[in-house]
Design an enzyme around this catalytic site. Structure first.
Site, PDB file in Angstrom:
ATOM      1  N   ASN A  10       0.857  -1.138  -0.070  1.00  0.00           N
ATOM      2  CA  ASN A  10       0.010  -0.018  -0.027  1.00  0.00           C
ATOM      3  C   ASN A  10       0.976   1.300  -0.078  1.00  0.00           C
ATOM      4  OD1 ASN A  10      -1.715   2.013   0.322  1.00  0.00           O
ATOM      5  ND2 ASN A  10      -2.314   1.434   2.549  1.00  0.00           N
ATOM      6  N   GLU A 168      -5.109  -5.269  10.677  1.00  0.00           N
ATOM      7  CA  GLU A 168      -4.115  -4.123  10.919  1.00  0.00           C
ATOM      8  C   GLU A 168      -4.370  -3.464  12.261  1.00  0.00           C
ATOM      9  OE1 GLU A 168      -2.174  -2.727   6.869  1.00  0.00           O
ATOM     10  OE2 GLU A 168      -4.331  -1.811   7.162  1.00  0.00           O
ATOM     11  N   GLY A 174       2.421   2.282  10.557  1.00  0.00           N
ATOM     12  CA  GLY A 174       3.210   3.521  10.653  1.00  0.00           C
ATOM     13  C   GLY A 174       4.035   3.904  11.765  1.00  0.00           C
TER      14      GLY A 174
HETATM   15  C1  PEP Z   1      -0.698   0.060   6.061  1.00  0.00           C
HETATM   16  O1  PEP Z   1      -1.185   1.139   6.003  1.00  0.00           O
HETATM   17  O2  PEP Z   1      -1.769  -0.648   5.665  1.00  0.00           O
HETATM   18  C2  PEP Z   1       0.421  -0.316   6.758  1.00  0.00           C
HETATM   19  C3  PEP Z   1       0.447  -1.464   7.200  1.00  0.00           C
HETATM   20  O3  PEP Z   1       1.384   0.701   7.125  1.00  0.00           O
HETATM   21  P1  PEP Z   1       2.762   0.380   7.603  1.00  0.00           P
HETATM   22  O4  PEP Z   1       3.311  -1.049   6.995  1.00  0.00           O
HETATM   23  O5  PEP Z   1       3.475   1.528   7.199  1.00  0.00           O
HETATM   24  O6  PEP Z   1       2.709   0.206   9.195  1.00  0.00           O
END
Ligand code: PEP
Length: 251
Positions: A10, A168, A174
């Site tokens: 993503n 998630e 992030g």
């Molecule tokens: C995301 O936004 O789906 C995500 C997993 O971001 P990150 O890997 O940067 O934590």
């Protein structure tokens, strides 16, 4: 749809078209044709058409970060699932925590987006996850269970079979803080059991569940080794060809 192994990148609101094309070019040379089928790239909307042409001849898939809840019409700024399909997308994210948080997207809207996407023949990656506060007060399963059921209950079995889930935890997105393999596996097992109890063995056994949240080249292997983790939804680490490639090969 059978359970599969997937690593989806993503890109969020990052890169110019030139940078996006360079990244795709690097990934095509770094990721062997035998594993390209497992890869989904999710760039910003404006790059989709060009990247779709760049990817012709490769098995890497293209996805979008969001779609409209409407099929077409006077919805300025929205992008329909049908338009996404027409430029070569085969996947779409629905319910990413950044959409839920910054754009106040709630279940009713997410159900409509999911239905529109499925009607257009896109595979939906439906994102769920608890906040830090919810994790700390121990309500994570209750929260994630409710997020899932509110959407799955509004669909029929044919539609449910076209969904991929992404767990998630919001506190891990992030932030550089990853769920431990134990925390992630425990939630993935909970999700699969919830689907089994409510919708039957076939949908549960065939469900692909991705982990997302600061997954990177260093921790991917351990996460992907967990029995109920079928791959990852990768944010920050998907923007660098070498890191993303390492993650793909960790699967
Ligand atoms: C995301 O936004 O789906 C995500 C997993 O971001 P990150 O890997 O940067 O934590």
């Amino acid at each position: 749809m059978l359970r599969r192994k997937i690593v989806a990148g993503n890109w969020k609101m990052n890169k110019t078209l030139t940078e996006a094309r360079e990244l795709v070019k690097s990934l095509q040379s770094l990721i062997g044709s035998d594993v390209q089928e497992r890869v989904v790239l999710i760039p910003p909307f404006p790059f989709l058409g060009v990247l779709s042409s760049d990817l012709s001849g490769s098995s890497i898939h293209l996805g979008a970060q969001d779609c409209s809840a409407h099929a077409q019409g006077a919805y300025t700024g929205e992008v329909s699932a049908g338009a996404l399909k027409s430029v070569g997308c085969s996947y779409v994210l629905v319910g990413h925590s950044e959409r839920r948080g910054y754009h106040h997207e709630q279940e009713t809207l997410l159900i409509e987006k999911t239905k529109q996407a499925l009607l257009s023949g896109l595979t939906v990656i439906l994102c769920v996850g608890e906040s830090l506060e919810e994790r700390l007060n121990g309500s994570q399963e209750q929260v994630v269970g409710k997020q899932i059921m509110s959407i799955w209950n509004a669909l029929n079995d044919t539609e449910r079979a076209q969904l991929i889930m992404a767990y998630e935890p919001v506190w891990a997105i992030g932030t550089g803080e990853t769920a431990s393999p134990e925390q992630a596996q425990s939630m993935h097992a909970f999700i699969r059991a919830l689907i089994k109890d409510n919708y039957g063995d076939a949908l549960a056994d065939n469900l692909t569940i991705l982990y997302g949240g600061s997954c990177n080249a260093q921790n991917a292997k351990e996460l992907f080794a967990c029995p109920d983790i079928d791959g990852g939804l990768i944010g920050g680490a998907s923007l660098k060809a070498d890191d993303f490639t390492k993650i793909v090969y960790s699967l």
